[in-house]
Design an enzyme around this catalytic site. Structure first.
Site, PDB file in Angstrom:
ATOM      1  CG  ASP A 168      33.954  -1.063 117.109  1.00 55.37           C
ATOM      2  OD1 ASP A 168      34.037  -2.298 117.320  1.00 55.37           O
ATOM      3  OD2 ASP A 168      34.691  -0.224 117.645  1.00 55.37           O
ATOM      4  CB  ILE A 171     -24.631 -43.654 120.322  1.00 50.61           C
ATOM      5  CG1 ILE A 171     -23.124 -43.940 120.372  1.00 50.61           C
ATOM      6  CG2 ILE A 171     -25.325 -44.131 121.590  1.00 50.61           C
ATOM      7  CD1 ILE A 171     -22.387 -43.181 121.462  1.00 50.61           C
ATOM      8  CD  GLU A 223     -24.920 -39.177 118.159  1.00 49.36           C
ATOM      9  OE1 GLU A 223     -24.763 -38.412 117.164  1.00 49.36           O
ATOM     10  OE2 GLU A 223     -25.790 -40.065 118.210  1.00 49.36           O
TER      11      GLU A 223
HETATM   12  P1  GH3 Z   1     -30.426 -41.285 116.875  1.00 47.76           P
HETATM   13  O1  GH3 Z   1     -30.753 -42.634 117.443  1.00 47.76           O
HETATM   14  O2  GH3 Z   1     -31.397 -40.932 115.781  1.00 47.76           O
HETATM   15  O3  GH3 Z   1     -29.029 -41.175 116.465  1.00 47.76           O
HETATM   16  O4  GH3 Z   1     -30.710 -40.236 118.039  1.00 47.76           O
HETATM   17  P2  GH3 Z   1     -29.651 -39.451 118.881  1.00 47.76           P
HETATM   18  O5  GH3 Z   1     -30.328 -38.911 120.092  1.00 47.76           O
HETATM   19  O6  GH3 Z   1     -28.472 -40.288 119.126  1.00 47.76           O
HETATM   20  O7  GH3 Z   1     -29.207 -38.311 117.876  1.00 47.76           O
HETATM   21  P3  GH3 Z   1     -29.259 -36.748 117.957  1.00 47.76           P
HETATM   22  O8  GH3 Z   1     -28.511 -36.273 116.739  1.00 47.76           O
HETATM   23  O9  GH3 Z   1     -30.658 -36.264 118.151  1.00 47.76           O
HETATM   24  O10 GH3 Z   1     -28.438 -36.367 119.254  1.00 47.76           O
HETATM   25  C1  GH3 Z   1     -27.066 -36.517 119.350  1.00 47.76           C
HETATM   26  C2  GH3 Z   1     -26.635 -35.949 120.667  1.00 47.76           C
HETATM   27  O11 GH3 Z   1     -25.245 -36.149 120.888  1.00 47.76           O
HETATM   28  C3  GH3 Z   1     -26.863 -34.475 120.750  1.00 47.76           C
HETATM   29  C4  GH3 Z   1     -25.555 -33.902 121.287  1.00 47.76           C
HETATM   30  O12 GH3 Z   1     -25.748 -33.058 122.374  1.00 47.76           O
HETATM   31  C5  GH3 Z   1     -24.808 -35.128 121.737  1.00 47.76           C
HETATM   32  N1  GH3 Z   1     -23.359 -34.975 121.633  1.00 47.76           N
HETATM   33  C6  GH3 Z   1     -22.630 -34.631 120.554  1.00 47.76           C
HETATM   34  N2  GH3 Z   1     -21.314 -34.587 120.880  1.00 47.76           N
HETATM   35  C7  GH3 Z   1     -21.223 -34.895 122.192  1.00 47.76           C
HETATM   36  C8  GH3 Z   1     -20.108 -34.993 123.100  1.00 47.76           C
HETATM   37  O13 GH3 Z   1     -18.931 -34.793 122.763  1.00 47.76           O
HETATM   38  N3  GH3 Z   1     -20.385 -35.321 124.391  1.00 47.76           N
HETATM   39  C9  GH3 Z   1     -21.668 -35.552 124.801  1.00 47.76           C
HETATM   40  N4  GH3 Z   1     -21.865 -35.895 126.062  1.00 47.76           N
HETATM   41  N5  GH3 Z   1     -22.714 -35.453 123.970  1.00 47.76           N
HETATM   42  C10 GH3 Z   1     -22.513 -35.132 122.681  1.00 47.76           C
HETATM   43 MG    MG Z   2     -27.329 -40.925 117.515  1.00 46.44          MG
END
Ligand code: GH3
Ligand code: MG
Length: 471
Positions: free
Chosen positions: A10, A332, A374
């Site tokens: 001030d 997978i 996956e």
């Molecule tokens: P493909 O042999 O032709 O690959 O068949 P898939 O069943 O492995 O393939 P699809 O794409 O039909 O399914 C993949 C699944 O993975 C569907 C989905 O719910 C699951 N998934 C994706 N991310 C996650 C996760 O973070 N955790 C879990 N538990 N499941 C997951």
């Molecule tokens: Mg798969």
């Protein structure tokens, strides 16, 4: 860019004097003559530091400081109280009330520049962290770090370099009020040895040693990686301010003058310990947020963002060095069945174990990432298609040959993966193209009955730099 300083007082001559000193040192100075005006400038001009008079009519410095602290937009701006109060207890109260530091009138130039520079440095570092944080896509971690003032200043590890027994006793006795580990040394060499083998929070260096110059330790501490960041508090005789200036140039953070005032020594030590801990917290949070941004939270392997940043660079290097880089893209088989039969939790357990098995047996510079769902990728630098096929086949076996333990009643499940392999490194290869080729091979593997490995036909590449044939 020069730092912007807001001077609040001030009394007009006080403002003029401080402003002139700071302008001479190339600071950009703005001024205010009362509390409300100061608050308006703080919001509008976002200064890098505020020098705040305590005694002002109307709104005093404490109130202004509190208001700056309580506004989320301004709470990170450092505040230095400039006080005429002769009572040290009140000065310390100013610190505790919200200021980052204090200066006494008449303001000594060396003290002024020391405090301002050190606080501006800290603020600029924080601004830099905030910016990096927003580029890495993580917001708010730095904000959530709290403020400097919330940081604990107690139980620090302090080293004191002093060869006068009387002064040493006074310093250590005082510091022991706050701190558990107060150690001492009477030569620079001993102090340095200690500092290099300990995790110190503060080093107090006397500049009144009989046979040595404490500034030597100052410069040594700054030149070693381990001690570069440790705060340094100098203890000096009143008539020796030139050496203080030298010390601050060498990287000391603050100083106190003999005869020592115990409360001031404590307050300055607290400020330094707090600042160090705060900086460490910011850095740790930033590194954590960065690693969060680049890794998959379920499995702990790298994520797609990391692959998108990293693979193009690897590929560029591969092209330059005429060495191939291979990727294994795998997915997978019938993963949906696992989820549908045993639930999402078991699905997650399988994803984690797949990551574990994929990460095992890789070379240190290979890496695994989960691209989403996956689907995973393994990146193998300096690897041709034959070697990549061997690694892929080994990975497929590691997954298919032993059951996966899960928490469902069934106890374990069989899991298989299909893998597509692609190799890049030819002129013109891109990471998107490489992943697309691996994806086509993966699709082929699925079509061929799953649980198998297929290589992309354009991957027969041993390090020849011909352009890739058109897809
Ligand atoms: P493909 O042999 O032709 O690959 O068949 P898939 O069943 O492995 O393939 P699809 O794409 O039909 O399914 C993949 C699944 O993975 C569907 C989905 O719910 C699951 N998934 C994706 N991310 C996650 C996760 O973070 N955790 C879990 N538990 N499941 C997951
Ligand atoms: Mg798969």
């Amino acid at each position: 860019m020069s730092a912007r300083v807001l001077v609040v007082d001030d009394v007009l001559p006080n403002v003029k004097l401080l402003a002139a000193k700071l302008t001479r040192e190339y600071f950009d100075v703005i001024t205010a003559y009362n509390g409300p005006e100061a608050l308006e400038l703080v919001r509008k001009e976002s200064p890098d530091i505020v020098l705040l008079d305590v005694m002002m009519p109307g709104m005093d410095g404490f109130e202004v400081c509190e208001k700056i602290r309580s506004d989320p937009d301004t709470m990170h701006i450092p505040v230095v109280m400039v006080t005429a109060l002769s009572d040290v207890a009140d000065r310390v109260r100013g610190l505790e009330a919200g200021a980052d530091d204090f200066l006494t009138k008449p303001v000594n130039d060396i003290a002024l520049f020391a405090r301002v520079r050190s606080l501006v440095r800290l603020k600029m570092m924080m601004d830099e962290w905030r910016m990096r944080e927003s580029t890495s896509g993580q917001f708010g971690v730095i904000e959530r770090s709290g403020t400097l003032r919330n940081e604990s200043f107690e139980r620090a590890r302090v080293l004191v370099l002093e060869d006068s027994l009387l002064d040493l006793e006074k310093i250590t006795e005082t510091l022991k009020r706050d701190h558990d580990h107060v150690m001492s040394a009477n030569t620079c060499a001993k102090a340095l040895e200690r500092a290099l083998s300990d995790d110190l929070d503060l080093v107090v260096i006397s500049l009144t040693l009989m046979n040595e110059d404490g500034l030597r330790l100052c410069s040594q501490l700054r030149s070693h990686e381990r001690t570069r960041q440790v705060p340094i508090l100098l203890v000096v005789d009143e008539g020796d301010l030139n050496r203080v200036a030298k010390g601050l140039e060498l990287g000391a953070n603050d100083y106190v003058i003999k005869p020592l005032d115990r409360n001031e020594l404590l307050a300055r030590a607290r400020t330094q310990v707090r600042r160090k801990r705060y900086q460490e917290r910011l850095r740790a949070n930033y590194e954590h947020s960065l690693s969060m941004a680049l890794t998959d939270s379920l499995t702990g392997v790298f994520n797609r963002r990391y692959v998108n940043a990293h693979l193009p660079r690897l590929l560029e290097r591969a092209i330059d060095s005429h060495k191939p880089v291979a990727i294994l893209l795998f997915d997978i088989d019938h993963f949906k069945v696992v989820n549908d039969s045993f639930g999402h939790t078991v699905g997650d357990e399988v994803l984690k174990e797949v990551s574990n098995r994929a990460s095992r047996n890789l070379r240190t510079f290979d890496l695994v990432a989960r691209l989403g769902g996956e689907e995973f990728v393994v990146i193998l630098p300096d690897t041709d298609v034959e070697a990549a096929m061997t690694v892929a086949e080994r990975l497929r076996n590691q997954i298919a040959n032993s059951m996966f333990k899960v928490s469902a009643d069934i106890g374990e499940v069989p899991v298989t993966v299909s893998i597509g392999v692609a190799v890049g490194g030819r002129l013109g290869d891109s990471s998107e193209g490489l992943i697309r080729r691996a994806d086509e091979a993966l699709y082929e593997a699925k079509r061929s009955g799953r649980n198998c490995v297929i290589a992309d036909p354009r991957s027969d590449f041993q390090g020849v730099t011909a352009p890739a044939p058109a897809p």
